[in-house]
Design a protein around this motif. Structure first.
Motif, PDB file in Angstrom:
ATOM      1  N   LEU C  23       0.829  -1.202   0.000  1.00 25.53           N
ATOM      2  CA  LEU C  23       0.000   0.000   0.000  1.00 25.53           C
ATOM      3  C   LEU C  23       0.862   1.250   0.000  1.00 25.53           C
ATOM      4  N   ALA C  24       1.967   1.200   0.747  1.00 26.30           N
ATOM      5  CA  ALA C  24       2.841   2.373   0.824  1.00 26.30           C
ATOM      6  C   ALA C  24       3.416   2.682  -0.552  1.00 26.30           C
ATOM      7  N   VAL C  25       3.847   1.634  -1.270  1.00 27.40           N
ATOM      8  CA  VAL C  25       4.409   1.850  -2.606  1.00 27.40           C
ATOM      9  C   VAL C  25       3.337   2.409  -3.533  1.00 27.40           C
ATOM     10  N   LEU C  26       2.148   1.818  -3.488  1.00 29.95           N
ATOM     11  CA  LEU C  26       1.043   2.293  -4.327  1.00 29.95           C
ATOM     12  C   LEU C  26       0.731   3.760  -4.040  1.00 29.95           C
ATOM     13  N   SER C  30       1.100   6.787  -6.729  1.00 32.76           N
ATOM     14  CA  SER C  30      -0.014   7.608  -7.195  1.00 32.76           C
ATOM     15  C   SER C  30       0.178   9.063  -6.799  1.00 32.76           C
ATOM     16  N   LEU C  31       0.800   9.307  -5.635  1.00 34.01           N
ATOM     17  CA  LEU C  31       1.032  10.698  -5.239  1.00 34.01           C
ATOM     18  C   LEU C  31       2.039  11.364  -6.172  1.00 34.01           C
ATOM     19  N   VAL C  32       3.144  10.656  -6.437  1.00 31.61           N
ATOM     20  CA  VAL C  32       4.179  11.249  -7.291  1.00 31.61           C
ATOM     21  C   VAL C  32       3.623  11.522  -8.692  1.00 31.61           C
ATOM     22  N   ILE C  33       2.953  10.497  -9.256  1.00 32.75           N
ATOM     23  CA  ILE C  33       2.430  10.669 -10.612  1.00 32.75           C
ATOM     24  C   ILE C  33       1.395  11.783 -10.661  1.00 32.75           C
ATOM     25  N   LEU C 204      -6.599  14.873 -10.413  1.00 32.78           N
ATOM     26  CA  LEU C 204      -7.176  15.088  -9.083  1.00 32.78           C
ATOM     27  C   LEU C 204      -7.675  13.768  -8.487  1.00 32.78           C
ATOM     28  N   LEU C 205      -8.342  12.982  -9.331  1.00 32.73           N
ATOM     29  CA  LEU C 205      -8.813  11.683  -8.852  1.00 32.73           C
ATOM     30  C   LEU C 205      -7.652  10.822  -8.377  1.00 32.73           C
ATOM     31  N   LEU C 206      -6.568  10.847  -9.161  1.00 32.51           N
ATOM     32  CA  LEU C 206      -5.396  10.057  -8.810  1.00 32.51           C
ATOM     33  C   LEU C 206      -4.787  10.565  -7.503  1.00 32.51           C
ATOM     34  N   ALA C 207      -4.758  11.897  -7.365  1.00 38.86           N
ATOM     35  CA  ALA C 207      -4.211  12.476  -6.131  1.00 38.86           C
ATOM     36  C   ALA C 207      -5.055  12.057  -4.934  1.00 38.86           C
TER      37      ALA C 207
END
Lengths: 218, 206, 241
Positions: C23-26, C30-33, C204-207
């Protein structure tokens, strides 16, 4: 229950009961505000309902930790909890006693302090009405906070932190009712909401207060 | 049968203190709890009084029958002796405080405020409270603390009278009250929880 | 087999230990992207310029801040009804994440509000509600900190959370009544009129997904810490005898 009410009222009136303290505190808050914002009467009379409400709320807050702390320290609370009185009854009586010794005097003195702030003529009725409707809610919510923190040593500050956000709706509708009434605006909504909050918390919150009191005594 | 306790475990601060406590107290009888400090006498009494939940086991006690007196007497400093006592009489729905006043020689102090009483007088007032409650079953935690010899004798008389009138009592005390045949002594050391024994809520984490 | 078996602290430690790294990697991905996408690959808004990009932090943190409280309400109820320790400890752990998210939402909101509305702060209903939410978090955390016995603290904070939730909703209505504000409509409404445009919508959804994952990871880690603390306490009590 009546016996408990009479005892609490008697204790409040006797020396060290703190009956006059919250009134004096209310007076001081109201007196200090003009020093803070300036003596201009038009400004003061405009913000008078709000000041009176915030002052009454703070004065109420100040006296909350007496509701259970003294009975807890001298062991009466344990004895009361094992007496025939239900915990819900105890917290209700405590809230009523708190209102009679703190809320009601604040309502009575508020118009007098209104003079100091240049409250407009038509405001007196509304400030008394709004405080009369709102202060019972303050006492009942405060009793919940006091029951929540009764086992904590020097819990007074924590009590304030817990109770203040719970006071927000009452304060908003109460002060809004007083302000609108004073300015001659429509008062129906805040009046109903304030009365609704007071009725709802008086009916429901004692159960939560009793539950946390039991948790704290075990 | 007035009080039945079976297989009771009590805990304090996350540790089980006593377990398997089993005893009965009949009407007209008293039970004295003995055991070293910190064994759990107070905790047991508080559990019996319903102030805390038992860890395990059952307590059978007719409702509306018991009264508890702890280490503190719950005396209000600004109320007089009469007011203090009348308050409890009203709470328990009884009216007369005369007998209690006579038993503990409190009549002379009637109008003195609670704050002016000595420790022993306070304790006497606290014990007098038991009499005005009209309850049959007394649970007493160290009732004789700060009492002088004469007062201890008064207390013993009160207990005897109480038992004779069909009441019963359970108390934690180290003093021999000389109460006679109606009294049993229970040494709680036998029920000390076998170490190491944790409260179930701590146990869950192991 | 029931879901409640994971309410056992030891089983929970075991399972959460396995899923936290993934989960941490995911979450990090997603935050970085999403933040890179949002900050560098989307156009500036025609009205708001580059300041609009704070939306990628502001909206997700605000969303998490509210839902963290909602989660605490549910887990507190579970504790009061079923007495599962993991539940209430998760509530405690979530409160720390929640209070920080509330603060982040308030601060990013101030940074956004300054150029847009010309003020750092306004007593707008949404802003005010968030400030009140912040106070509720503080009270909840302070109550945990004020009580020694963990079970008593768990019970009392749970009741506070439930009562507080009712008052928080009441406050929301009261504040709305008290001042109709400046704040723009919902960024994520199904109503197409109000909705932000698609260019901003997908990053935004990804964030949001990233923030939610971050919340889950932090709460799981926090819960694990709380469980270990209780475990250490229990072990210590046992060894002392």
């Amino acid at each position: 229950m009546i016996a408990l009410l009479i005892r609490d009222l008697r204790l409040a009136m006797r020396a060290g009961g703190g009956f006059g303290l919250s009134l004096a505190f209310f007076l001081i808050v109201v007196v200090l505000v003009p020093f803070g914002v300036g003596p201009e009467m038009s400004l003061l009379s405009r913000i008078a309902p709000g000041i009176l409400w915030v002052g009454a709320l703070l004065a109420c807050l100040l006296s909350l930790d007496r509701i259970f702390a003294l009975d807890y320290e001298d062991g009466s609370l344990d004895l009361l909890a094992t007496s025939p009185l239900p915990a819900e009854g105890i917290v209700t009586v405590k809230a009523i006693a708190h209102w009679l010794t703190t809320g009601l005097p604040l309502v009575v003195i508020a118009p007098v302090l209104g003079i100091l702030l240049g409250l407009p003529q038509q405001g007196y009725f509304w400030i008394v009405l709004s405080l009369l409707l709102g202060t019972p809610a303050l006492s009942v919510i405060g009793t919940f906070g006091a029951a929540l923190t009764v086992g904590i040593k020097r819990g007074g500050l924590l009590l304030s932190l817990l109770v203040l956000p719970l006071y927000v709706p009452t304060l908003i509708y109460g002060a809004e009712l007083a302000r609108r009434g004073t300015q001659g605006l429509e008062t129906g909504t805040p009046l109903l909401m304030l009365a609704g909050i007071t009725c709802a918390v008086t009916a429901l919150l004692p159960f939560a207060s009793a539950a946390v009191l039991r948790i704290n005594l075990r | 049968m007035s009080l039945q306790v079976s297989n009771l475990s009590v805990s304090r601060g996350g540790r089980t203190l006593l377990e398997g406590v089993t005893f009965d107290v009949d009407t007209g009888h008293a039970l004295i709890l003995r055991g070293p400090n910190g064994l759990g006498k107070t905790t047991l009494l508080r559990t019996l009084a319903g102030l805390q939940k038992p860890e395990a086991g059952t307590v059978h006690l007719p409702e509306e029958d018991a009264v508890y007196a702890g280490h503190l007497d719950g005396i209000k400093a600004t109320l007089t002796v009469r007011e203090n006592l009348m308050f409890w009489a009203r709470v328990f729905g009884t009216q007369s405080i005369d007998r209690a006043l006579r038993t503990f020689d409190l009549s002379d102090l009637l109008d003195r405020s609670g704050g002016m009483l000595s420790a022993g007088q306070k304790r006497r007032l606290g014990l007098a409270r038991l009499m005005v409650t009209g309850r049959k079953f007394w649970m007493l935690d160290e009732p004789t603390v700060s009492l002088d010899q004469a007062s201890v004798a008064q207390f013993a008389d009160m207990i005897r009278a109480h038992l004779a009138s069909g009441g019963s009592a359970i108390m934690a005390t180290h003093i021999d009250l000389g109460l006679g045949a109606d009294v049993r002594v229970l040494d709680l050391s036998a029920f000390r929880a076998t170490t190491p024994k944790l409260h179930a809520s701590e146990e869950a984490f192991l | 087999m029931s879901l409640w078996q994971y309410a056992n602290p030891v089983k929970f430690l075991h399972l959460s230990g396995k899923i936290v790294p993934t989960l941490a990697v995911l979450s990090a991905l997603s935050l970085v992207i999403s933040l890179y996408w949002g900050f560098f690959l989307t156009p500036d808004d025609y009205k708001q310029g580059a300041t609009v990009k704070i939306i990628y932090i502001h909206v997700p943190s605000a969303l998490v801040a509210i839902n963290a409280w909602f989660m605490m309400l549910v887990t507190s109820l579970i504790w009061l009804v079923r007495r599962h320790h993991v539940s209430v400890l998760a509530s405690k752990a979530a409160s720390y994440v929640g209070v920080v998210m509330t603060l982040v939402a308030l601060i990013t909101g101030a940074f956004w509000g300054q150029p847009m509305w010309g003020t750092w702060w306004a007593w707008d209903p949404r802003l005010t509600s968030f400030l009140i939410l912040f106070l509720f978090y503080l009270g909840y955390i302070a109550l945990w900190a004020g009580i020694d016995d963990p079970d008593t603290a768990a019970d009392l904070t749970s009741v506070l959370c439930i009562v507080g939730s009712v008052f928080a909703v009441l406050s929301r209505y009261a504040v709305n009544f008290w001042n109709q504000g400046l704040h723009q409509g919902a960024s994520l409404s199904l109503d197409k009129e109000e909705h932000v445009s698609d260019v901003f919508y997908f990053p935004l959804l990804l964030a949001i997904a990233g923030f939610v994952l971050l919340f889950i990871v932090l709460t799981l880690v926090g819960t694990r810490t709380e469980i270990r603390q209780r475990r250490a306490r229990a072990l210590l009590a046992r060894s002392k005898g």
